[in-house]
Design an enzyme around this catalytic site. Sequence first.
Site, PDB file in Angstrom:
ATOM      1  N   ASP A 413      51.570  42.039  34.138  1.00 26.53           N
ATOM      2  CA  ASP A 413      52.516  41.318  33.349  1.00 26.53           C
ATOM      3  C   ASP A 413      53.470  42.067  32.775  1.00 26.53           C
ATOM      4  O   ASP A 413      53.444  43.126  32.911  1.00 26.53           O
ATOM      5  CB  ASP A 413      51.565  40.976  32.046  1.00 26.53           C
ATOM      6  CG  ASP A 413      52.453  40.006  30.975  1.00 26.53           C
ATOM      7  OD1 ASP A 413      52.700  39.132  31.320  1.00 26.53           O
ATOM      8  OD2 ASP A 413      52.643  40.552  29.722  1.00 26.53           O
ATOM      9  N   GLU A 466      54.874  40.731  37.811  1.00 28.51           N
ATOM     10  CA  GLU A 466      55.893  39.423  37.005  1.00 28.51           C
ATOM     11  C   GLU A 466      57.083  40.388  36.656  1.00 28.51           C
ATOM     12  O   GLU A 466      57.230  40.680  35.632  1.00 28.51           O
ATOM     13  CB  GLU A 466      55.063  38.841  35.882  1.00 28.51           C
ATOM     14  CG  GLU A 466      55.807  37.908  35.020  1.00 28.51           C
ATOM     15  CD  GLU A 466      55.840  37.732  33.630  1.00 28.51           C
ATOM     16  OE1 GLU A 466      56.241  36.645  33.013  1.00 28.51           O
ATOM     17  OE2 GLU A 466      55.398  38.806  33.063  1.00 28.51           O
TER      18      GLU A 466
END
Length: 734
Positions: A413, A466
């Site tokens: 993330d 990401e």
Amino acid sequence: MKSLPFSSPDFAGNTAQSLLLAARLHNPGSFLGMHTTPNGKRVRVFQPHMAQVWLHTLPGFQLMRRTHPDGIFEWEGEGIMHPYLLRMENAETGVIEERHDPYAFPRQISGHDLYLFNEGRLLQAYRMLGAQRIKNHGVTGIRFAVWAPNAERVSVVGDFNRWDGRIHPMTAHDHSGVWELFVPDLPDGTLYKYEIRNRASGEILLKTDPYATVCELRPNTAALTPAEHKYSWQDGDWMTQRKHWDWLHAPVNIYELHAGSWKRHPDGRFYSYQELADHLIPYLQDMGFTHVELLPLSEHPLDESWGYQTTGYFAVTSRYGSPEAFMHFVDRCHQAGIGVILDWVPAHFPQDSFSLARFDGTALYEHADPRLGYHHDWGTYIFNYGRNEVKSFLLSSAHFWLSVFHIDGLRVDAVASMLYLDYSRKEGEWLPNRHGGRENLEAIDFLRALNTMVHGEFSGALTFAEESTSWPAVSRPVYLGGLGFSMKWNMGWMNDTLRYMQHDPVHRQFHHNELTFHQLYAYTENFVLPLSHDEVVHGKKSLLDKMPGDAWQKFANLRLLLTYQLTCPGKKINFMGNEFGQGREWRVGHELDWYLLAHDQHRGIQALMRDLNRLYLNTPALHELDFFPEGFAWIDCNDVEQSVISYQRRARDGSHVLVILNFTPVPRTGYRVGVPESRTYREIFNSDSAYYDGSNIGNPGNIHLTGQPWSGWQDSVLITLPPLAGIILKTAGD
């Protein structure tokens, strides 16, 4: 309550005793435990809650002398058993209990492991630190170990010692910053924390074990001593096949899931890991997904954070069951042919006082300077990637999930926030690197080490970034100068596509480049095309509700969007609910609106997604060359006025399909499309089919060549192009 008599020589000059009683003794083994004296052996124990203590010797249990009213007991002589037992009478209840003395046992952690940990190269630090159930000199117990280099004293506290930090002080390993204590006879599931006194300020902190593998259900925050994992894995075939998996050319179609809100019981209770296995896995198989990606299951205190503010980097959340239950879930997925990807958050951690923040009274896991260590957007601390022990911590966390739980991939993330020192910061709010630049050099080194470890030790496991910027070579190997990720989320494709789809069709001709621009960079990375949870929360609306027009047009637009995604180059990911046209935004406190499947339009979306997934899975032209320019060619990207695009997808064996997409609600009969082969075609998919609650305009039967070259191709066909729909053509007979 019994009286507490004592006899003692003058201990005024006994520095060790004074420090012990003040709960400030750095090396408790220097005073407690067994030591050699001119008269034989001497044993000292500190038990402030006991009225009397007996020591097990060869003749039997011997009453120990109380040498200090606060609870220091001593016995000196021969014949002491080793490891020796203590028999103790509780001063309040009179209950007699027997335990081994923790200070009768030598330290267990090796100097080699400590060296690797301090060097940032201990990839399995979870086997050294934390709570380990071991046998020490034939006695079963828990070896506790924690890194707290700026502590004056660290103690293990829990129900077993009344949360009294005086009773089980730990011993420091020289200058490593690691503290250790073996506590014998503790049962599984014993609550514990670490009580830490800061060396400089004297501040006392109560902290949850950073390496805990089991934690209490929120809002409680203690760790639990682990049981020995006895789970018997049955996924050997999957794990063997994964080692040789050619993921570059394989279909990867991911269902992104939040475990607590996919489905719930009528009374609002979560589904357990077992119940998810029973209900989710058949659904994934029926829908044709290849993988499930779980929003972070690492322990976290706040449901509303969705797991992205992690406090337990080695603990699967107790919301849905035990670690063994989660192992069972992963095992069942593998046996069903479903890979499991886990969201993992090494970019930042929350400020909760019980967890990593200011762990030993100093900025230990984070930077001390807020210009480096504080994230304003999320109110979180940023890991100090330049500190070796933090690097060992994070690398070991990744290793833990892949090794212990057989996870098939990690979606990392917020990578962009890790790469840039000025990420979401104004001038004066950040510090440049040693070269004066904005790149976070330590984070880059960490990410490269992470990907090198994953690909080196877990063949076939994937890492996903990401990452929303133009940082180069995110998904290129480290040895070529890249960051080493397997794939990168294509945020540009997602933003352009959703922005385009939200335009009224009458205006789409003025935004045509938002559909075509992605092909200019589509093969610079190994891209995943995401329609993720981030796009259906915080006022962004659900995918269905983003679509313009009346109800019919909204559903037709959504069918068209999903067709475009599944036929575009790149692997796929969809958040739960996209597959049946969830009407409302995702709400973390509620299950999806499954009742919508009572309506034809929503069943149509679900049927379309099911058929698209299976078509993607079984059509090599739609997945084999996702990452290679040879797998794609425009048929016509210039029909701006009619808002139509068409392209070819190719497989390695030369087979191909044609995709034609009409982004207006105008049906187009006699629409001419160039074709790369002089062969008869047939329609194999139509998003406007009545099966999907469409208007059922299409092309039944064979589609024959016209003999007329078109848009640079040697021949062409005439087709009927349905409104707000996409069709897929394949050469007849293939």
